[in-house]
Design an enzyme around this catalytic site. Sequence first.
Site, PDB file in Angstrom:
ATOM      1  CD  GLU A 113      69.130 -14.032  -1.187  1.00 30.84           C
ATOM      2  OE1 GLU A 113      68.728 -13.774  -0.037  1.00 30.84           O
ATOM      3  OE2 GLU A 113      69.290 -15.187  -1.601  1.00 30.84           O
ATOM      4  CE1 TYR A 125      74.205  -3.476  -1.089  1.00 32.78           C
ATOM      5  CE2 TYR A 125      71.985  -4.069  -1.725  1.00 32.78           C
ATOM      6  CZ  TYR A 125      72.947  -3.905  -0.754  1.00 32.78           C
ATOM      7  OH  TYR A 125      72.649  -4.178   0.560  1.00 32.78           O
TER       8      TYR A 125
END
Length: 158
Positions: A113, A125
């Site tokens: 998250e 990411y």
Amino acid sequence: MNFWLSPTTLHVEPAHGADAETIARLHAEGFYRGWTREEFAAYVAGDGTPVYVACDSRRRIAGFAMLRHLGDEVELITIAVDRKWRNKGVGLMLMRALFDAVRMSPARRMLLEVAADNMAALKLYAKLGFAKIGERKGYYPRPDGSPATAIVMARDLG
């Protein structure tokens, strides 16, 4: 014990109990509600939450990352890099070390998250192959009281 080397003069290795104070400080610098030294000491000592540090030969910690194994999934619980080491590839080095560390585990997917406004982390990411799979509105508290959305991301581990 596994060690991951980097051309930055840093390497990645499993955290020691004595690292909990530094890890807690780095976490508090990067997150509004940092976790305590005691919490990190428990995580480092636990079996299901491996913690890795990026450090130099004198064991000065530049960053850390913590996982949680969940059967055939593994979750990146938290990652933080010391301010003076940001934008120098430490986060990328830690993430690659995590992928290597879980290679022989039953995990087939990594979850994480990230705050929707954390552009540097989102870029990292995405570069590593993570894709958005959901959102959690109001998930992260902010100092001004406004909640921030968490982006839930996943990546197959192959």
